[in-house]
Scaffold this motif. Sequence first.
Motif, PDB file in Angstrom:
ATOM      1  N   PRO A 113      39.586  46.831  30.744  1.00 43.12           N
ATOM      2  CA  PRO A 113      40.419  46.675  29.548  1.00 43.12           C
ATOM      3  C   PRO A 113      41.882  46.352  29.853  1.00 43.12           C
ATOM      4  O   PRO A 113      42.721  46.409  28.971  1.00 43.12           O
ATOM      5  N   HIS A 114      42.210  46.019  31.104  1.00 39.97           N
ATOM      6  CA  HIS A 114      43.604  45.814  31.491  1.00 39.97           C
ATOM      7  C   HIS A 114      43.884  44.390  31.960  1.00 39.97           C
ATOM      8  O   HIS A 114      43.087  43.794  32.678  1.00 39.97           O
ATOM      9  N   ILE A 115      45.046  43.907  31.575  1.00 34.43           N
ATOM     10  CA  ILE A 115      45.623  42.692  32.137  1.00 34.43           C
ATOM     11  C   ILE A 115      46.867  43.153  32.883  1.00 34.43           C
ATOM     12  O   ILE A 115      47.751  43.793  32.298  1.00 34.43           O
ATOM     13  N   ILE A 116      46.930  42.851  34.171  1.00 32.33           N
ATOM     14  CA  ILE A 116      48.016  43.345  35.018  1.00 32.33           C
ATOM     15  C   ILE A 116      48.933  42.187  35.369  1.00 32.33           C
ATOM     16  O   ILE A 116      48.482  41.151  35.865  1.00 32.33           O
ATOM     17  N   ILE A 117      50.219  42.384  35.123  1.00 34.96           N
ATOM     18  CA  ILE A 117      51.238  41.394  35.451  1.00 34.96           C
ATOM     19  C   ILE A 117      52.103  42.003  36.545  1.00 34.96           C
ATOM     20  O   ILE A 117      52.713  43.054  36.344  1.00 34.96           O
ATOM     21  N   ALA A 118      52.128  41.361  37.721  1.00 34.68           N
ATOM     22  CA  ALA A 118      52.821  41.919  38.884  1.00 34.68           C
ATOM     23  C   ALA A 118      54.060  41.112  39.236  1.00 34.68           C
ATOM     24  O   ALA A 118      54.006  39.883  39.301  1.00 34.68           O
TER      25      ALA A 118
END
Length: 171
Positions: A113-118
């Motif tokens: 359920p996550h979208i990760i922006i690094a």
Amino acid sequence: MPNLSEIKYCPVCATLLIEKELFNARRLACENCGFIFFLNPKVVVVVVIQRNGRFLLGKRNIDPGKGKWGFTGGYVDQNESVEEAALREVKEETNLDIQLEGLIGVYSQHGSPHIIIAYQGRILDNNIQNLTPQVEEVSELGFFAPDTLPDLAFPSNRSILRDLLRRNPRS
């Protein structure tokens, strides 16, 4: 994050929701007011901070990943830009002021359920004496060389690190 079987009533009119095929997926909908429940992903921001070739990591004091280490980060709040969230999360967790140095990448995985922006971050104030966690979620902070990293909490941490080192082999 709730799943569809946990959602029962319309948040607008409190009518029992029914499952329907809408917009090419099974979704919960209200036949009374027309509300459609979209189970949207959560946006997470992560900041990779380096100093003297070592990465700043926090030891997680909560699940998931309790006792393991990870980059500074957390959820993006409503009405907040991802850049604002990145700066806020670093300040909350470490009390450091940083400058964002660029995007490392965007990460997602089927079923997550996550979208990760690094992002990469640079410490603005070199005074890091007494570097201590500022929130209950993190039990300790430390700098680690790439070849001596502790057990990382999330697979995405390894992907982020891999992409950063590919682009910046001297990191």
